[in-house]
Design a protein around this motif. Structure first.
Motif, PDB file in Angstrom:
ATOM      1  N   ASP A  21      28.258  11.558 -28.941  1.00 34.73           N
ATOM      2  CA  ASP A  21      27.560  11.801 -27.664  1.00 34.73           C
ATOM      3  C   ASP A  21      27.477  13.299 -27.347  1.00 34.73           C
ATOM      4  N   ASP A  22      28.594  14.010 -27.557  1.00 30.93           N
ATOM      5  CA  ASP A  22      28.616  15.437 -27.202  1.00 30.93           C
ATOM      6  C   ASP A  22      27.658  16.243 -28.080  1.00 30.93           C
ATOM      7  N   GLN A  23      27.718  15.981 -29.391  1.00 31.29           N
ATOM      8  CA  GLN A  23      26.865  16.751 -30.293  1.00 31.29           C
ATOM      9  C   GLN A  23      25.388  16.415 -30.035  1.00 31.29           C
ATOM     10  N   PHE A  24      25.114  15.165 -29.693  1.00 29.00           N
ATOM     11  CA  PHE A  24      23.738  14.768 -29.378  1.00 29.00           C
ATOM     12  C   PHE A  24      23.226  15.568 -28.173  1.00 29.00           C
ATOM     13  N   LYS A  25      24.047  15.650 -27.148  1.00 30.24           N
ATOM     14  CA  LYS A  25      23.633  16.400 -25.944  1.00 30.24           C
ATOM     15  C   LYS A  25      23.433  17.870 -26.280  1.00 30.24           C
ATOM     16  N   ARG A  26      24.418  18.432 -26.985  1.00 31.80           N
ATOM     17  CA  ARG A  26      24.329  19.865 -27.326  1.00 31.80           C
ATOM     18  C   ARG A  26      23.063  20.171 -28.134  1.00 31.80           C
ATOM     19  N   LEU A  27      22.787  19.319 -29.120  1.00 35.65           N
ATOM     20  CA  LEU A  27      21.639  19.604 -29.990  1.00 35.65           C
ATOM     21  C   LEU A  27      20.317  19.412 -29.251  1.00 35.65           C
ATOM     22  N   ASN A  28      20.245  18.436 -28.346  1.00 40.08           N
ATOM     23  CA  ASN A  28      19.027  18.278 -27.551  1.00 40.08           C
ATOM     24  C   ASN A  28      18.785  19.489 -26.663  1.00 40.08           C
ATOM     25  N   THR A  29      19.849  19.974 -26.050  1.00 33.30           N
ATOM     26  CA  THR A  29      19.725  21.161 -25.195  1.00 33.30           C
ATOM     27  C   THR A  29      19.277  22.355 -26.033  1.00 33.30           C
TER      28      THR A  29
END
Ligand SMILES: N=C(N)NCCC[C@H](NC(=O)CCC(=O)O)C(=O)O
Length: 446
Positions: free
Chosen positions: A392-400
């Motif tokens: 979840d964290d890496q998904f958010k970071r990469l989308n941002t």
């Protein structure tokens, strides 16, 4: 010990574009000069990765490469500031320039061939980056691919990294796109199927006449030697030259395997029966499912258009299999009907999930092109760089990160813009920090 098949998807780079660079790849030629949308492309890819992670799969991420490849343009004689190099190359050598701009490293099925530890002589996971010699724009990839793989699988106790094969058509190698592994369980010794398009050193053997065969038998054999695979754990199969001539430029456009399932089109291989007999004999007594699709059910043309075989067959945590298919398969009546029937046939495949990866499909890259499969034990997975795994964290970071750096429209003309080069380098520099990769790009090493 637990064992996993981890799909490492290529993150689409900030310069994703359509340049018609791949003779023999129908979608690439048909979409030449279309306007691309790198932001949408990257997000489509991230959504697929996140969806697989949410299904309980282990999902990895491989970083994209730097494009335009200024270092290559300099090697080809363009001089001056980066802006001058771009301007002169775009003006005076347009095709060379466009090749040096391709974001084709996104298709990580072509990044490397991987042999998991139960198959190899020294019990390590072996990686050989593909040399991709058949297309100039893809031949730019192997060195940086090697850097990224070493930064992702950075532990010599578990992982062995080879140099790509000699940069010559005789050893043309397209990586895992022409390699499938059958096994009873990911952690057990498997049978590695290498599919080649031609014999490099024997012109009397069958070969396509219209489009190129990118992979040679001799390349496959070299990789099997490098990875320490025994003869009993390898089968070499020739791709049917007729389907290469119909636009099947990689075997993963006409066949895909997972564990004890081989899903393939009737016309996929040259000597189908003898190859299947050899597989059966080497696979042993365990149940094996050959799922052959007849031309009367799905034509080769429809297979190429929809990428029915460029689907991912994955084993879910409940041990049933699912097919990850592009939405093009749902939109084509014959293919959709076939897939609806497939899940009722009593094979391990029980469901189909459709994903929109149209930005990639327009360049001839389906769901399976976007991923490199790496079967790992629990200990090996623990040794993987954790910042290259999806959660979840890496998904958010990469989308941002994508929102901050990517454009939503890119034309051929934009590629010569020095501002785009600066934006891309800033993006990739930040990415190497997000994924803790170190300095993998030439612009970081100068
Ligand atoms: N089948 C697998 N595994 N991979 C698909 C790779 C598509 C890629 N397309 C391209 O490189 C097109 C680039 C352009 O035309 O802009 C290729 O032909 O090598």
């Amino acid at each position: 010990m637990k064992q996993y098949e981890v799909n490492f998807d290529g993150l689409v780079g900030p310069t994703h574009n359509y340049a018609g660079l791949s003779f023999g790849n129908v979608a690439s030629l048909n979409n030449a000069n279309a306007v691309s949308n790198p932001k949408e492309a990257a997000k489509q890819g991230l959504l697929k990765m996140k969806a697989l992670a949410d299904m309980g799969m282990q999902q990895g991420i491989l970083a994209p490469q730097e494009r335009p490849d200024i270092a290559m343009l300099r090697r080809l004689g363009f001089t001056g500031s980066d802006a001058t190099v771009l301007e002169n190359a775009a003006k005076n050598a347009k095709q060379v320039f466009l090749a040096c701009c391709s974001a084709s490293s996104m298709w990580t099925a072509n990044a490397a061939t991987v042999s998991p530890s139960p198959d190899t002589a020294d019990g390590r996971v072996h990686f050989t980056p593909a040399n991709l010699t058949n297309k100039f724009h893809r031949s730019l990839e192997p060195r940086v691919t090697g850097n990224i793989l070493k930064a992702t699988f950075a532990n010599e106790k578990y992982f062995a990294h080879h140099t790509h094969l000699p940069d010559n058509d005789h050893f043309g190698d397209e990586g895992a796109a022409n390699h499938t592994r059958l096994c009873t369980d990911y952690g057990h010794a498997g049978l590695e199927l290498f599919v080649y398009g031609r014999h490099a050193f024997d012109a009397s053997k069958p070969a396509p006449t219209r489009y190129p065969a990118r992979q040679t038998l001799e390349a496959c054999q070299a990789i099997a030697r490098l990875h320490g695979l025994s003869d009993e754990s390898v089968v070499y199969m020739q791709q049917n030259p007729d389907v290469i001539d119909q636009g099947v430029f990689h075997n993963d456009v006409i066949s895909v395997g997972n564990q004890n399932v081989l899903f393939y089109h009737e016309q996929a291989f040259l000597n189908t029966q003898s190859s299947l007999d050899e597989i059966r004999q080497k696979f042993g007594e365990h149940p094996l499912h050959f799922i052959e699709v007849k031309t009367s059910a799905v034509s080769v043309e429809d297979a190429v258009k929809t990428y029915l075989f460029n689907t991912q067959i994955i084993t879910l945590p409940d041990n049933t299999m699912a097919i990850i298919a592009p939405t093009e398969c749902e939109e084509n009546p014959a293919v959709h009907q076939y897939l609806q029937e497939l899940v009722t046939l009593g094979t391990p495949i029980k469901e189909v999930k459709y994903f929109d990866v149209k930005q990639s499909m327009r360049n001839g890259g389906g769901p399976a092109c976007l991923r490199l499969r790496v079967a790992l034990t629990e200990h090996e997975l623990d040794a993987v760089n954790p910042y290259t795994l999806m959660n979840d964290d890496q998904f958010k970071r990469l989308n941002t990160w994508v929102d901050k750096h990517y454009r939503d429209a890119l034309t051929e003309n934009d590629l010569r813009d020095p501002q785009l080069l600066m934006e891309s380098r800033a993006a990739l520099d930040e990415l190497t920090q997000l994924m803790k990769l170190g300095s993998v790009y030439p612009f970081q090493q100068d």
